[in-house]
Structures are given as structure tokens and as C-alpha cells.
Design a protein around this motif. Structure first.
Motif, PDB file in Angstrom:
ATOM      1  N   SER A   1      80.387 -88.239 -77.697  1.00  0.00           N
ATOM      2  CA  SER A   1      80.553 -89.604 -78.224  1.00  0.00           C
ATOM      3  C   SER A   1      79.796 -90.589 -77.341  1.00  0.00           C
ATOM      4  CB  SER A   1      82.033 -89.984 -78.319  1.00  0.00           C
ATOM      5  OG  SER A   1      82.570 -90.201 -77.034  1.00  0.00           O
TER       6      SER A   1
ATOM      7  N   ASP B   1      79.404 -95.109 -76.664  1.00  0.00           N
ATOM      8  CA  ASP B   1      79.893 -96.462 -76.933  1.00  0.00           C
ATOM      9  C   ASP B   1      78.764 -97.491 -76.807  1.00  0.00           C
ATOM     10  OD1 ASP B   1      82.369 -95.371 -77.119  1.00  0.00           O
ATOM     11  OD2 ASP B   1      83.232 -96.349 -75.349  1.00  0.00           O
TER      12      ASP B   1
ATOM     13  N   THR C   1      81.029 -90.702 -82.676  1.00  0.00           N
ATOM     14  CA  THR C   1      81.483 -89.378 -82.193  1.00  0.00           C
ATOM     15  C   THR C   1      80.997 -88.302 -83.163  1.00  0.00           C
ATOM     16  OG1 THR C   1      83.476 -90.446 -81.333  1.00  0.00           O
ATOM     17  CG2 THR C   1      83.517 -88.039 -81.503  1.00  0.00           C
ATOM     18  N   ASN C   2      80.460 -87.181 -82.605  1.00  0.00           N
ATOM     19  CA  ASN C   2      80.219 -85.965 -83.401  1.00  0.00           C
ATOM     20  C   ASN C   2      80.609 -84.758 -82.556  1.00  0.00           C
ATOM     21  OD1 ASN C   2      78.128 -85.559 -81.615  1.00  0.00           O
ATOM     22  ND2 ASN C   2      76.466 -85.837 -83.134  1.00  0.00           N
TER      23      ASN C   2
ATOM     24  N   ARG D   1      82.238 -97.051 -81.218  1.00  0.00           N
ATOM     25  CA  ARG D   1      82.227 -95.682 -80.650  1.00  0.00           C
ATOM     26  C   ARG D   1      81.796 -94.697 -81.735  1.00  0.00           C
ATOM     27  NH1 ARG D   1      87.381 -94.726 -77.644  1.00  0.00           N
ATOM     28  NH2 ARG D   1      86.222 -95.935 -76.091  1.00  0.00           N
TER      29      ARG D   1
END
Length: 480
Positions: A180, A182, A175-176, A173
């Protein structure tokens, strides 16, 4: 000269809009070196947005402030009179708020138990970015088992000392601040075969049925092969192989001593193979390789040694019999059995010691017997026939016709073997064109062909055996 060649390069570059960026290549080759630049396969146009330089064998394309539309495939080409070399760099300019996306998602992976494996992916999107790993719904943290790595858009998870419980779905995963994303893959664990129960070595009797069985575990399908030494065995004749999913058996029927040897079970699958060796020893029945002499002649009061040789799997028991009665060790009968040689020693023999002597050799696998006739004697008799007079009477002269064939013949009574000597006028007579000597069992004869004056004289026959000798003679003359 040396051909133009790129020796250091940038393959993937990712920057955020507004940031400076440099595409750089180090080259080698004999001057004069010529450079060319392309974007998305077309010659790179002149622009104030970037500067191109080539100095000290280093080529650079420098963006002062990258823009979204500068993204693309940049190709750098270097050439000289003896060669040409090129390299393409993927250059991505990201929006400052671009959410993560996978440029190379995770792939399903097959791995083998007790080894290590690595799950890899590549991610783009605005920085800063965090990457987390999950197995099913449980987050994975770095430990002796798990090594997590994320740098320059590449993320990886290394799993050490794999066991069956590591199989399953893994999720990466990214994320920023913009969101996010997957990516998932399934890890399949392949287990090489291993024996739960190995085939066992066996010592058996001839004609037995032998069954070797192995049970095992491992990722199916499993392939099972049986070998005797280097030769693969197949079902047929006195051999039957039965294989199930996790077990296999080899049956051998009516085994013989030459079936002894190493039997190998080999189990294989995609993850590896394993072998197990079982020894088969088929006992060899006791048997005589050298039997007793058929007859033995012994002088009364003398001694005899009866010997025979035995082969077979130890332990071998030797028993001696006389006329079906078992003999025991005594002053008269001494017995020994060493280095496959069985010996019965008779001493101080009497007439009543004559008879049939039997040696029996026996072991777990079978038995064998051999026998001899022992005769205790003190005399040897010769009974003359036809031209020979009896030993108790005077010598009888005999007249024959010239050129006739004459046969002198006698029958021997006594115990063989005999030695026979013929003499004429005290000179030995030998087999020749003139004389033929024959001995058939107890019948002894001298054949004189075409009798003439030189053949006239006294003929004597002496017969000898171990215990005595006898003599008979005849005077032979010509008629007229």
C-alpha cells in the motif's frame, strides 16, 4: 481542403504484462492522409509484437501481449497537404505484482467556507486495487457530505458544504496484493468576512461627534474601507478611522447638516467581501428663510398679518412675543403654522398694540428669531422747511433771480412709506434735465435748474401714506 486533425485519442493507458492493448485515434481531414508512429521520440520500428492499421479514419496500434519494455511515450502523427496534427499517449505495462504508486500525488488546497472542494490524485500499480480516504486517522465513508470516486487510475474525494471543522490533513491510501501507499494533503478553509455587529444608523444634533463601529469575523488579514456614498473616506480633518484585526470605527467630529447621508463599511479578504450601510441624519436647526417685514403701519381699528417662513428639521415650535411677553391665542391674536409659513393675525388694533413683535422658531437642533415694529396710527403731518410755508399760514410768494437754481424742500412727519406728487400750476412735475425730485428718509425736495420766466408759477407738493395725506405750496416769481 480540411487540415489533418485528431478528434479522439487515448492519453494514458495502463495494462498488465501479458495482456493485449490498443492505442486508438480517430482523425479527420481531406485525403490523402499520411500516418507516422514514434516511441519515445524515435520512429516506431517494425515488429511482430504489434500490428498498425489505418482504416475509416481510425488509426490503431495493437499489442498482442504487452511486455514491460513496451512501456513508454507513443506519439501518433497525421498529416495532409494543408496541416499536421499529433498526440502522445503514456503507455505503461505493469508487472503483475507491482505495488501502488502515485503518478500524481495529492496537493494542498485552499477553499472557501460553505462551498465544495475536490481532492484529486492518480495511482499506478497492479490491479485489483482498493483506495481508502482518511481525515487525520479517521476513515471517510461515502455520504451526503463525501463523494468518493476511483476509476482508471484516478481517485478523488469531493467534500460538500465546507465548514471550519473540515480543515486538516487528508490521506489517500491505495492498496493491492503487493502493498500500500499513502498520499496526503492539507485542506485550508478560508472564511469570507461577516459582521458580528453592524454600524448603526444615527440621528444627531449639529456639532455632535458621531461614531460608527463594526465588528466582524473571517479569515485574517481583513481589509476595511469606509465610504460616504461612492467616495472613500480617509483619516484627516473632521474624520478619523481606526481599524483593528476584527473591528473598525469611523469618527466624525462637529457634524453639519450636509454630513447627512449613507456611510458604508466594506470588509474584504481572500475569500470575499461584505458591506454594511448606516444612515446619518444631522438635524437642521430651525431658521428663518423669509423674515418679518421690519415695520408694519396699521390703522387704528384695522388688522395686520405678520408672516415669515421657517426651515429646519421637524418638529418646529413657533412662539410669538410682544415686547418680550409671550402671546396667547385670543380674539385679537390668531396664530397658525403650516407648510413652513408662520402667521400672526392681529384684529381690531388699538394704539397700545403698537410695539415690537417677535417670532421665535425652535427645534432640537437650535432656534432663530425675527421681529417687526408695529405702529398703530391715525394721522400724518408734514412740516415745511425753508421755502415752504407752514400749513397753518397763508401761502408765501417768493422771488428769485433769473438763471439761479431754486430748491423747494420740506420735511415730512409721519409713518413711511410715503407717496410724493409735485405739481406746477396743476400740471405734474417729473424728473428731467430741468427738474430733479428726491426723497431721502423724511426730507423731500424739488430742484429747479436755471430758473427762467417759464418756471414762474405755483408749486404744490402732496404727500400721502396709508392713513392720510398733506399738501403744501409756494408761489415762485422772478425778481425785477
Amino acid at each position: 481542403g480540411k487540415p489533418a486533425k485528431i478528434i479522439e485519442k487515448s492519453e494514458v493507458i495502463q495494462v498488465t504484462a501479458g495482456d493485449p492493448a490498443i492505442l486508438e485515434y480517430t482523425v479527420t481531414g481531406t485525403p490523402e492522409l499520411k500516418t507516422k508512429w514514434f516511441k519515445d521520440g524515435k520512429p516506431l520500428p517494425a515488429s511482430k509484437k504489434y500490428r498498425i492499421s489505418f482504416k475509416n479514419n481510425v488509426a490503431q496500434l495493437k499489442f498482442y501481449a504487452a511486455e514491460m519494455q513496451d512501456s513508454g511515450e507513443y506519439t501518433f502523427e497525421i498529416s495532409n497537404d494543408v496541416g499536421i496534427s499529433s498526440c502522445t499517449t503514456s503507455f505503461t505495462v505493469l508487472d503483475r505484482t507491482l505495488p501502488p504508486f502515485f503518478t500524481k500525488p495529492l496537493k494542498n488546497i485552499d477553499s472557501i467556507i460553505s462551498t465544495s472542494c475536490r481532492l484529486d490524485c492518480k495511482i499506478s500499480g497492479s490491479l485489483p486495487m482498493t483506495v481508502s480516504w482518511f481525515k487525520q486517522d479517521t476513515e471517510i465513508t461515502a455520504s451526503a457530505k463525501y463523494t468518493i470516486h476511483f476509476a482508471e487510475g484516478s481517485a478523488s474525494l469531493e467534500i460538500k458544504h465546507l465548514d471550519a471543522s473540515d480543515a486538516g490533513v487528508y490521506i489517500c491510501r491505495a492498496t493491492n496484493s503487493a502493498g500500500s501507499k499513502d498520499s496526503s494533503s492539507t485542506l485550508f478553509i478560508k472564511e469570507p468576512p461577516s459582521f458580528i455587529a453592524e454600524p448603526e444608523s444615527q440621528d444627531v444634533l449639529p456639532a455632535s461627534t458621531v461614531r460608527f463601529k463594526g465588528t466582524f469575523k473571517g479569515t485574517t488579514p481583513l481589509t476595511v474601507k469606509w465610504f460616504k456614498g461612492d467616495t472613500e473616506l480617509i483619516t484627516g480633518g473632521a474624520c478619523y478611522i481606526m481599524t483593528e484585526a476584527l473591528a473598525s470605527s469611523l469618527e466624525l467630529y462637529a457634524v453639519k447638516p450636509n454630513d447627512s447621508g449613507k456611510y458604508i463599511c466594506k470588509v474584504s479578504n481572500v475569500a470575499g467581501s461584505i458591506t454594511s450601510i448606516a444612515n446619518l441624519f444631522v438635524k437642521e436647526p430651525a431658521a428663518f428663510t423669509e423674515k418679518l417685514e421690519p415695520t408694519h403701519l396699521v390703522k387704528k381699528g384695522g388688522y395686520a398679518e405678520l408672516t415669515c417662513k421657517v426651515t429646519g428639521t421637524p418638529e418646529i415650535k413657533i412662539t410669538w412675543f410682544k415686547d418680550d411677553r409671550e402671546l396667547k391665542e385670543s380674539d385679537k391674536f390668531r396664530m397658525s403654522f403650516t407648510k413652513s409659513l408662520a402667521v400672526l393675525h392681529l384684529t381690531d388694533v388699538e394704539t397700545e398694540d403698537s410695539g415690537e413683535y417677535i417670532c421665535e422658531a425652535r427645534n432640537d437642533a437650535g432656534k432663530d428669531t425675527c421681529s417687526t415694529i408695529v405702529t398703530v396710527k391715525g394721522v400724518c403731518d408734514v412740516q415745511p422747511l425753508k421755502q415752504f410755508v407752514s400749513l397753518n399760514s397763508e401761502f408765501q410768494s417768493m422771488e428769485v433771480l433769473k438763471d439761479s437754481d431754486v430748491i423747494l424742500e420740506c420735511e415730512v412727519l409721519g409713518t413711511p412709506p410715503f407717496e410724493v406728487f409735485w405739481v406746477k400750476d396743476d400740471k405734474p412735475v417729473r424728473s428731467s434735465k430741468k427738474h430733479r425730485i428726491s426723497t431721502e428718509k423724511s426730507l423731500i425736495s424739488l430742484h429747479v435748474f436755471r430758473f427762467d420766466a417759464s418756471d414762474v408759477g405755483e408749486y404744490q407738493c402732496r404727500v400721502t401714506n396709508d392713513v392720510g395725506s398733506c399738501l403744501c405750496s409756494s408761489e415762485v416769481t422772478l425778481k425785477g
